[in-house]
Design a protein around this motif. Structure first.
Motif, PDB file in Angstrom:
ATOM      1  N   LEU A   1       8.986 -21.264 -15.576  1.00 13.98           N
ATOM      2  CA  LEU A   1       7.978 -22.511 -14.725  1.00 13.98           C
ATOM      3  C   LEU A   1       6.568 -22.178 -15.118  1.00 13.98           C
ATOM      4  N   PHE A   2       6.367 -20.968 -14.894  1.00 14.76           N
ATOM      5  CA  PHE A   2       4.851 -20.547 -14.978  1.00 14.76           C
ATOM      6  C   PHE A   2       4.246 -20.898 -16.639  1.00 14.76           C
TER       7      PHE A   2
ATOM      8  N   LEU B   1       0.249 -29.045  -8.975  1.00 12.71           N
ATOM      9  CA  LEU B   1      -0.060 -27.608  -8.838  1.00 12.71           C
ATOM     10  C   LEU B   1       0.314 -26.829  -7.761  1.00 12.71           C
ATOM     11  N   SER B   2       0.428 -27.635  -6.354  1.00 14.08           N
ATOM     12  CA  SER B   2       0.637 -26.872  -5.395  1.00 14.08           C
ATOM     13  C   SER B   2       2.273 -26.697  -5.384  1.00 14.08           C
ATOM     14  N   VAL B   3       2.942 -27.815  -5.980  1.00 14.08           N
ATOM     15  CA  VAL B   3       4.345 -27.682  -6.197  1.00 14.08           C
ATOM     16  C   VAL B   3       4.745 -26.610  -7.020  1.00 14.08           C
ATOM     17  N   GLY B   4       4.158 -26.602  -7.960  1.00 12.64           N
ATOM     18  CA  GLY B   4       4.502 -25.616  -9.048  1.00 12.64           C
ATOM     19  C   GLY B   4       4.456 -24.164  -8.732  1.00 12.64           C
ATOM     20  N   ASN B   5       3.344 -24.094  -7.872  1.00 10.53           N
ATOM     21  CA  ASN B   5       2.995 -22.788  -7.353  1.00 10.53           C
ATOM     22  C   ASN B   5       4.133 -22.371  -6.413  1.00 10.53           C
TER      23      ASN B   5
ATOM     24  N   GLU C   1      -5.873 -19.915  -9.902  1.00 10.58           N
ATOM     25  CA  GLU C   1      -5.683 -18.582  -9.468  1.00 10.58           C
ATOM     26  C   GLU C   1      -4.263 -18.200  -8.702  1.00 10.58           C
ATOM     27  N   VAL C   2      -4.124 -19.144  -7.891  1.00 11.52           N
ATOM     28  CA  VAL C   2      -2.961 -19.006  -6.960  1.00 11.52           C
ATOM     29  C   VAL C   2      -1.623 -18.958  -7.994  1.00 11.52           C
ATOM     30  N   SER C   3      -1.620 -19.411  -8.968  1.00  9.10           N
ATOM     31  CA  SER C   3      -0.430 -19.600 -10.117  1.00  9.10           C
ATOM     32  C   SER C   3      -0.514 -18.199 -10.441  1.00  9.10           C
TER      33      SER C   3
END
Length: 805
Positions: A490-491, A468-472, A499-501
């Protein structure tokens, strides 16, 4: 008298040697620093004497070597035995498993004939699986043990239940194990009941289990039925309630406990801290002291952490004083644990000297100590101190590198952060997902799409692409590098969003001029029951501001307090003022400022002044500038905006006065610059640049381009020249702005057909915006410009902002 036959003395000599060697090996227990050398001496004597040792000698020798982690010599002894007995084999199984080498332990177990095995042998292997958290392996072996007719004892059940607690995934499984324990007759043994209790508790907290309440009810029933309860019993059940978010039941049970068991109290305090219920944690700590329950390093670490999380500086200092008073001569483990958490507390409170003093006074430091100081500097933005401290560190682990890389990224030192990332890899550390996220953020800071794509490839190869952190971080990177399509793709394909995404994608759409889509995505987010935070509302208000969506922006501003109990901060008000001012609603913006519940700060007046500059409202703009001169007298932006506003109105004398005031106060204007990445090198340009080695050919190309643009109707907009000069000079002044030069260079040097991406530190001027629209039409290419506020995608003579910026 005839001499006795020497052979008649052999049994007595054997017994004597056996006793001597057994005595030598007994000196190796308990295992200590000299045990290995003593064992080697005894072993050497055995070999040189020609003595053929009995099994109890060889087994003892194997055990000593194993406990000293010398598996090479242990194996030599083992292999020298013609028919090793089950004791030797079990010793090896236990030793290998204890060292984490379960595979070798299993080889020894499988090599043991079934007829030679016993329950202890099975127990050793099952315990090995359990200690190495292989629940499935332990349970399969337990089933094999029963199938072959071996009778499990209480130790077997204790070990296998501890292993199964790792993998339990249903109520039925828990009940089956419970029945098996009852049938075996071991249910009355405390260690077995404790292990079974742990199975219920861990099963209840498993995300795979839907019957958490019934499992905790079964755990409580088992707890009540136990004849004997020890410290582990109480701690297990209370920790179970804590993990299942039932703090009230945990507290009620703790209140019934008559024994003063500190570990159980620690579990409850830790639960309160973890759930953010700081006052309850501190109250329980006070009660603990009143009842004279033993306080250890875990208690104090939880209490100080609670004070750090809640910003309770006074309470944290009181806890520190209590530590000093209660433990004048603490053990090394106590001092190390509590000192580490005190460092974090003082760092979070901004008391750097106090934290550093604790660190320097520590007789024993570990990597946690060093990382705590480093993290404290980074979290508080003290990046220079962090750099210096990082260089002093005697050793580093993956966390160390991740903290410094992320810190450099957060402080916009992208180039240095990427150097650190590469150095980390050269030192043999395999990046974790957080290290990758930090490096990707560094690429975002630099606006380097090429490096960002390379990091994305590394992420996929390393298997961190589902993080998740990498994707964001990747969403933000692609958005900041001007590739909104990749951010969107990517999203849509991320396996999980938080919520960060959503915030990152809403912000990306807004920055790239897709305000309507940003608002639509925000509405989908609300329908998906993703609870927005204050950042969510900042992003959607910005998107509304960039797109002129006044009605929507005002709706969301009201929504944040009415539906989500979020009090608007100054940054939210600044976004609202910016939204109103861009739409020309200066009076409404001023009324909003007057109605604010607190005194407006610099961001509010900056938004108002920028709006007045755009819409030539000199009276309100002058008032806003005067407020800013009081609040931030050294900020160059105020002088520039006010001077520009006067110049645009033709008030040259007033503009000159502002510039004079700026000079008198020693305020320097940040020079406008633009940059572009070509062939892995970043090229930086200033206005009227004369330093670039290809500057002559750039100007020639730019002039040819302008001639083609004029044929399509381009006329230089000289009202953006902020000095009183001749028309010809004005036209030249706007023709050599840094963004025009950077775009021209990109068109010259980048492969035909690809997008040209230019970055600028300040807001793009009106003439450059118009000129680049014509350029995109002349060359038939997409040109992307990221200025200090947003992205502009120029294509076929138009811009993604719709000329609203």
């Amino acid at each position: 008298m005839t001499a006795p036959n020497a052979l008649s003395f052999l049994p007595d000599l054997t017994r004597s040697l056996a006793s001597r060697y057994a005595a030598q090996l007994r000196q190796c227990y308990p295992p200590g620093p000299d045990s290995h050398s003593l064992a080697r001496v005894a072993h050497a004597h055995i070999l040189t004497s020609g003595f053929c040792p009995q099994p109890h000698i060889t087994n003892r020798l194997i055990d000593v070597y194993c406990k000293c982690s010398d598996f090479v010599y242990a194996r030599r002894v083992f292999d020298g035995i013609l028919h090793p007995d089950v004791v030797a084999r079990t010793t090896f199984i236990s030793a290998y498993a204890a060292s984490g080498n379960v595979a070798n332990a299993r080889k020894v177990f499988d090599g043991t004939p079934v007829g030679l095995r016993d329950t202890v042998c099975y127990n050793a292997m099952i315990t090995g699986y359990s200690h190495n958290e292989d629940g499935h392996g332990a349970f399969r072996l337990f089933l094999d043990m029963r199938r072959r007719g071996f009778t499990p004892d209480y130790f077997t059940y204790t070990s296998v239940l501890a292993a199964v607690a790792i993998i339990v995934d249903g109520e039925v499984q828990c009940q089956q194990l419970h029945c098996d324990v009852v049938k075996s007759g071991t249910a009355g043994i405390t260690s077995v009941s404790n292990a079974l209790l742990s199975v219920y508790v861990k099963g209840a907290s498993s995300p795979l289990v839907s019957s958490s309440a019934s499992l905790m009810a079964a755990a409580r029933k088992l707890f009540e039925q136990m004849d004997t309860r020890d410290e582990l019993t109480w701690t297990t059940i209370i920790a179970g309630y804590v993990r299942n978010h039932d703090l009230e039941s945990g507290q009620a049970l703790l209140d019934k406990m008559t024994e003063k068991l500190g570990v159980a109290w620690n579990a409850m305090i830790s639960g309160y801290v973890h759930h953010g219920r700081i006052s309850e944690a501190l109250e329980l700590f006070r009660k603990m002291l009143l009842l004279k329950v033993d306080v250890d390093e875990f208690t104090l670490s939880s209490v100080v952490s609670a004070c750090a999380d809640a910003g309770l500086s006074k309470h944290g200092k009181e806890a520190h004083a209590f530590v000093v008073k209660l433990h004048k001569y603490p053990s090394s483990s106590f001092a190390l644990s509590v000192s580490n958490v005190l460092i974090t507390f003082y760092m979070n409170a901004g008391k750097f000297e106090a934290a550093k003093r604790i660190f320097e006074d520590m007789p024993l430091k570990d990597l946690v100590s060093w990382n705590s100081v480093l993290s404290g500097y980074v979290n508080k933005g003290k990046i220079e101190e962090a750099r210096s401290f990082f260089m002093e560190m005697p050793e580093r682990n993956l966390l160390t590198w991740t903290v410094i890389i992320s810190g450099l990224a957060q402080n916009r030192s992208g180039e240095e952060g990427l150097k650190m990332f590469n150095e980390m890899r050269l030192e043999g550390f395999e990046p974790c997902d957080y290290a990758f996220a930090g490096a990707i953020t560094c690429a975002s800071v630099l606006g380097s799409l090429k490096i960002g794509r390379q990091l994305h490839t590394l992420v996929v190869r390393s298997g961190h692409d589902s993080s998740l952190s990498v994707g964001n971080a990747l969403i933000t990177m692609y958005a900041r590098c001007g590739v909104i399509q990749d951010a969107d793709r990517l999203f849509l394909t991320m396996p999980y969003l938080d919520e960060v995404s959503w915030n990152a994608m809403v912000a990306a759409l807004g920055q790239h001029g897709h305000g309507t889509q940003a608002v639509e995505l925000f509405d989908i987010m609300l329908r998906e029951d993703i609870v927005p935070d204050r950042i969510s509302f900042l992003t959607v208000l910005s998107a509304c501001s960039h797109a002129g969506l006044v009605k929507e922006g005002k709706k969301y501003f009201k929504l944040m307090s009415a539906d989500y109990n979020i009090t608007p901060g100054e940054d939210h008000y600044a976004r609202l003022i910016d939204l109103l001012c861009r739409a020309g609603k200066i009076t409404e913006a001023k009324d909003t400022i007057d109605a604010m519940p607190y005194s407006p700060g610099a961001p509010i007046w900056e938004a108002l002044l920028a709006g007045c500059r755009t819409h030539n409202n000199i009276d309100v703009g002058t008032e806003a500038a005067e407020k800013l001169f009081e609040l931030t007298p050294q900020h160059d932006g105020t002088y520039i905006l006010l001077s520009n506003m006067f110049s645009a109105a033709g008030w040259w004398d007033k503009a000159a006065e502002v510039r004079k005031l700026m000079k008198e106060r020693g305020v320097k204007k940040e020079p406008a610059c633009s940059w572009i990445e070509v062939e892995s090198k970043v090229h930086v340009f200033l206005a009227d640049d004369a330093e670039h080695p290809e500057v002559k050919s750039i100007y020639v190309y730019l002039e040819e381009l302008v001639m083609k643009m004029r044929k399509l109707g381009y006329v230089a907009d000289t009202k953006h020249v902020l000095h009183d000069m001749e028309q010809e000079h004005k036209e030249y002044a706007v023709s050599v702005h840094s963004e025009k030069i950077a775009v021209a260079y990109g068109l010259m040097r980048l492969p035909t057909g690809g997008a040209v991406r230019v970055f600028k530190n300040l807001r793009i001027c009106g003439d450059c915006h118009n000129a680049i629209k014509f350029m995109s039409r002349v060359v038939g290419r997409e040109i992307v410009v990221r200025d200090g506020k947003r992205f502009h995608h120029f294509k076929d003579g138009g811009c993604s902002c719709g000329d609203y910026w």
